[in-house]
Design an enzyme around this catalytic site. Structure first.
Site: not given
Ligand code: GLY
Length: 560
Positions: A369, A387
């Protein structure tokens, strides 16, 4: 004499915080962006130097990360933003992906009710409806100062000029190349094998961005891009349709706000678990004054671990998309309830996770992420975590559009109590349903001290995001570190199940581990990697800004 003894006995309870640590990261007078790539931070700063505010910079930084950091930066994923205006107003935006209309609870199960390996993690079947473009347009419409076409034009320039491959990026590309080829074939236009110093260009992405700049948000959700995207995903066997894209909406949410000593912490609300879980952790440790112990000492590790163990047990059972499940937030976040949860804690020995209620549920998430923090010259602050879920998401790359698609469907619980490919299991609250958002751990956070903006902080790292953000705040507040020191400091993690403490490879002595083991703690002895890549900003007492750009990645603070 008795009185003196009493005073000394009470002394450790009154840990005196020292004067704030002098800065060791980049210091600037006015504005700053800290992100996973220099190019993205530079674009955000250039936008602010040209009259844009933190929200304009957010739009530019988010898109630039899709170019410079396709590992996690994205057009095909989603995220969360927490903001604080210079007048103290706060809010949060949820542009998380959601399940397509065709989704249902058992969609990843075979006829015997077993989870089909890989179906929610790789390729088109794992793709949720992307939220990123809706998110940036929503932010811009509400707060933007510059025309969005001008902001996007800067990102298109970056695409055209290309991005230099760093050492770390090259290693990541190599590590995932086989999977990318497995999903897309070896003719994929994503990249040809490259070395550090080479330049990556994605002409198709420039065309997509041109169309979005010209036609706006609906280009992605209802226009030519939507048609290309839904056709592509379906041809590859996925579920996202034109209707799914057309129905997608980003949602403004009330952030989770709570006090820890004289701090006010503002963090992301469900469908992210970040704010709720960090709130519980801080409330559980507050009565014990963690600052009286040394940083990462056995006592500090124990206290934090026991709080995290209990908070994650609740997280995994109770949390999900608030538009679909009732979350008992008033109870979960009440001081009385949280205090009761710590009644079984003792410094003498570990609690075992099987002794903690809800002991049959486990959620692990993948760690790829990215986070960025922004403060503008007016003092507005933006904290964003975004993400694709896995590294390069589902690995599905759309040649025609020039970006990767997420595998966020894997953040749902495919089957209650049964781990999926990543060891994920979950509870009913996070089961799959059409148009539901999958539970996240992303924890974009802003901290006020004495009612003034003080920290902007967040990190990637899946389920470790929450503990990494909490430790970074504690490092500055309780352990008197600068922003950069707090970000670089060694981190550890516990999430209830599996019942072990995960330490980063550096910074934790054998003696400490033995001490903890003797009290019954299980230590993850396997090869442990880094925990998180925190990107943060501290407002110094004189109003200047100190960046904390994580040394673990290519993360860079830029400002003026
Ligand atoms: N996909 C990671 C998270 O949302 O927490």
């Amino acid at each position: 004499m008795r009185r003196l003894i009493l005073i000394f006995a009470a002394l450790p309870l009154f840990h005196c915080r020292q004067a704030p640590a002098p800065p060791t990261g980049l210091v600037t007078d006015n504005a700053m962006v800290v992100s996973a790539r220099k190019e993205a931070s530079e674009i955000g700063v250039a936008i602010m130097q040209n009259g844009g505010n933190a929200f304009d910079a957010m739009v530019g930084t988010e898109l630039a990360l899709a170019v410079a950091y396709p590992f996690a930066g994205n057009l095909g994923g989603g995220g969360f933003m927490v903001y604080r205006m210079n007048n103290g107003d706060v809010g949060a935006l949820d542009y998380r992906e959601k399940a397509p209309l065709a989704a249902h609870k058992d969609m990843y199960l075979d006829s015997l009710g077993n989870v089909i390996p890989g179906m929610s993690t790789i390729g088109a079947t794992s793709v949720g409806v992307p939220g990123t473009i809706a998110g940036i347009f929503e932010v811009h419409e509400k707060f933007g100062a510059l025309p969005i076409e001008d902001i996007i034009a800067r990102v298109i320039e970056l695409v055209d000029q290309g991005v230099e491959v760093t050492e770390k990026q090259s290693r990541r590309l190599d590590a995932y190349w086989d999977q990318i080829v497995e999903v897309n074939g070896d003719q994929t236009l994503f990249y040809n094998k490259c070395m550090p110093g080479d330049t990556l260009r994605y002409p198709a992405l420039a065309n997509t961005l041109q169309r979005i700049a010209k036609n706006g948000r609906d280009e992605f959700y209802k226009g030519e891009t939507a048609k290309i995207l839904s056709r592509f995903i379906q041809e590859k066997g996925g579920f996202v349709t034109e209707e799914d894209l057309a129905r997608y909406e980003a949602k403004w949410r009330q952030p989770i706000i709570f006090r820890y000593k004289d701090l006010k912490i503002i963090s992301m609300s469900p469908p992210s678990s970040g704010g709720v879980t960090i709130n519980q952790i801080f409330k559980m440790i507050e009565p014990y004054d963690i600052g009286q112990y040394h940083h990462n000492s056995a006592e500090a590790v124990q206290l934090f671990t026991e709080a995290a163990r209990r908070a994650y047990a609740d997280r995994n059972y109770y949390l999900g998309d608030p538009d679909f499940v009732d979350i008992p937030l008033d109870v979960l976040l009440s001081r009385e309830y949280v205090k009761g949860r710590m009644e079984s804690f003792s410094f003498n020995e570990a609690t075992t996770s099987s002794d903690i209620e809800r002991g049959t549920v486990e959620i692990l998430e993948s760690s790829e992420t990215t986070h960025y923090s922004i403060v503008d010259a007016e003092g507005n602050a933006v904290s964003v975590t975004t993400t694709l879920n896995g590294a390069y998401g589902s690995k599905l790359y759309c040649d025609e559009l020039g970006f990767f698609l997420n595998n966020e469907m894997d953040d749902f619980s495919a089957k209650t109590g049964v781990p999926n490919m990543f060891g994920l299991t979950g509870a009913e609250a996070n089961s799959i349903a059409a148009e539901k958002r999958m539970l996240s751990s992303m924890t974009p956070t802003i901290v006020e001290k004495d009612d003034r903006l003080w920290l902007v902080v967040g990190t990637p790292g899946g389920s470790t995001i929450i503990t990494a953000v909490a430790q970074t705040i504690l490092n500055v507040y309780e352990f008197d570190m600068s922003m950069q020191e707090a970000v670089n400091a060694a981190r550890f993690h516990h999430q209830w199940l599996p019942d072990n403490i995960r330490f980063e490879p550096e910074g934790f002595s054998e003696e400490l581990k033995q001490q903890l083991k003797s009290k019954g703690y299980r230590i993850n002895e396997g090869r442990n990697g880094f925990i998180g890549m925190v990107d943060a900003i501290r407002v110094l007492e004189d109003g200047r800004l100190e960046g904390g750009a994580d040394k673990r990645g290519d993360d860079t603070a830029v400002g003026f």
